[in-house]
Design a protein around this motif. Structure first.
Motif, PDB file in Angstrom:
ATOM      1  N   VAL A 196       0.924  -1.181   0.128  1.00 54.01           N
ATOM      2  CA  VAL A 196      -0.022  -0.078   0.029  1.00 54.01           C
ATOM      3  C   VAL A 196       0.834   1.461   0.019  1.00 54.01           C
ATOM      4  O   VAL A 196       0.369   2.357  -0.268  1.00 54.01           O
ATOM      5  CB  VAL A 196      -1.081  -0.025   1.242  1.00 54.01           C
ATOM      6  CG1 VAL A 196      -1.936  -1.087   0.961  1.00 54.01           C
ATOM      7  CG2 VAL A 196      -0.118  -0.118   2.691  1.00 54.01           C
ATOM      8  N   ARG A 200      -2.792   1.958  -3.848  1.00 56.83           N
ATOM      9  CA  ARG A 200      -3.971   1.143  -3.458  1.00 56.83           C
ATOM     10  C   ARG A 200      -4.770   0.819  -4.449  1.00 56.83           C
ATOM     11  O   ARG A 200      -5.168   1.218  -5.417  1.00 56.83           O
ATOM     12  CB  ARG A 200      -4.822   2.311  -2.738  1.00 56.83           C
ATOM     13  CG  ARG A 200      -4.104   2.635  -1.247  1.00 56.83           C
ATOM     14  CD  ARG A 200      -4.661   3.887  -0.429  1.00 56.83           C
ATOM     15  NE  ARG A 200      -4.316   5.066  -1.074  1.00 56.83           N
ATOM     16  CZ  ARG A 200      -5.168   6.116  -1.136  1.00 56.83           C
ATOM     17  NH1 ARG A 200      -6.134   6.181  -0.077  1.00 56.83           N
ATOM     18  NH2 ARG A 200      -4.999   7.232  -1.773  1.00 56.83           N
ATOM     19  N   ALA A 260      -5.328   8.339  -4.753  1.00 61.43           N
ATOM     20  CA  ALA A 260      -5.168   6.809  -5.313  1.00 61.43           C
ATOM     21  C   ALA A 260      -4.880   6.564  -6.917  1.00 61.43           C
ATOM     22  O   ALA A 260      -4.480   5.790  -7.457  1.00 61.43           O
ATOM     23  CB  ALA A 260      -6.167   5.984  -4.848  1.00 61.43           C
TER      24      ALA A 260
END
Length: 277
Positions: A196, A200, A260
């Motif tokens: 992560v 993500r 993200a």
């Protein structure tokens, strides 16, 4: 239609790519599958036929991006078009060898690799990289008993050891598999295999780092695949790469998540620039 190793495809089931830019520039073949029913996590027969009819002219060659891990079953559709013996190298935090709740009649994102092993005579070896060892034991025990000589696994624990400086077991498996083996390779990359700290996805994730990922690609291919880099040969040099697919996008929903999207866009851009030969 002539099938080309430099074909780039973007298959859109949702709006996960909306905030990304790596595919903008005219070189991507884009297909909108968002209106097809029966595709989320499970693929029904009508949807399967419709999708196959659209992708079949392009074959398995090139690189294919197809949304989140919910659609990883697309790997089975692409590998099913390979008409020669090959090795499948699958990066994934999950085994994708489960028996679906509705049975093996229905292809799912969690069962596609089991289907491939059971149904594809040209699939001679599977190198599965990334799931925890316990998950492999729980979901793949019956397959390893039946197809033991066709399955090689590099569990998360060996990835962790390699990234801590103890790369012996991991590298030995790669050496045994690829030295003296001239079969071409098809890569499947579910980005949930990555830490992560890198990006993500919409599934629980592994611990693979970027440096080790590209090193494994280099060893499997026998040369440096990244664009702009010299093709430094290694063991298994001159191995042909049939193609690659990539999934594991972070859902973009209304408002999305800019950070993200940026993380995934950066990695997708690097993968899109790989030189497959």
């Amino acid at each position: 239609m002539e099938k080309k190793t430099d074909t780039k495809m973007l298959l859109e089931f949702t709006d996960s790519y909306r905030e990304q830019t790596f595919y903008r520039g005219g070189s991507f073949i884009r297909m909108d599958f968002s209106g097809i029913r029966g595709t989320d996590s499970y693929l029904d027969e009508m949807a399967r036929e419709e999708i196959l009819n659209r992708i079949r002219p392009y074959g398995a060659e090139g690189i294919h991006f197809f949304d989140s891990g919910n659609y990883h079953y697309m790997s089975r559709l692409f590998t099913g078009m390979i008409d020669e013996d090959y090795i499948l190298v699958d990066f994934d935090h999950h085994t994708d060898m489960q028996i679906p709740a509705f049975g093996l009649e229905l292809l799912s994102c969690g069962s596609w690799l089991r289907h491939a092993l059971m149904e594809e005579p040209h699939l001679k070896k599977v190198l599965l990289i990334g799931p925890p060892a316990e998950m492999i034991r729980e979901t793949a025990q019956d397959l390893t008993e039946e197809f033991g000589d066709r399955i090689v696994t590099i569990p998360e624990e060996e990835i962790g050891a390699a990234q801590a400086g103890e790369s012996g077991p991991l590298m030995e498996k790669l050496r045994r598999l690829f030295t003296g083996n001239a079969l071409p390779v098809y890569f499947s990359v579910d980005k949930d295999v990555f830490s992560v700290d890198i990006l993500r996805t919409n599934w629980d994730q592994g611990i693979l780092g970027e440096d080790l990922f590209f090193e494994i690609l280099r060893i499997c291919a026998g040369y440096e695949m990244r664009g702009g880099c010299s093709q430094t040969e290694s063991e298994g040099a001159n191995r042909r790469i049939i193609g690659m697919d990539v999934c594991g996008e972070f859902p973009a929903f209304a408002g999305g998540d800019a950070e993200a999207a940026e993380e995934n866009d950066r990695m997708n851009g690097k993968l899109a620039e790989l030189k497959l030969r």
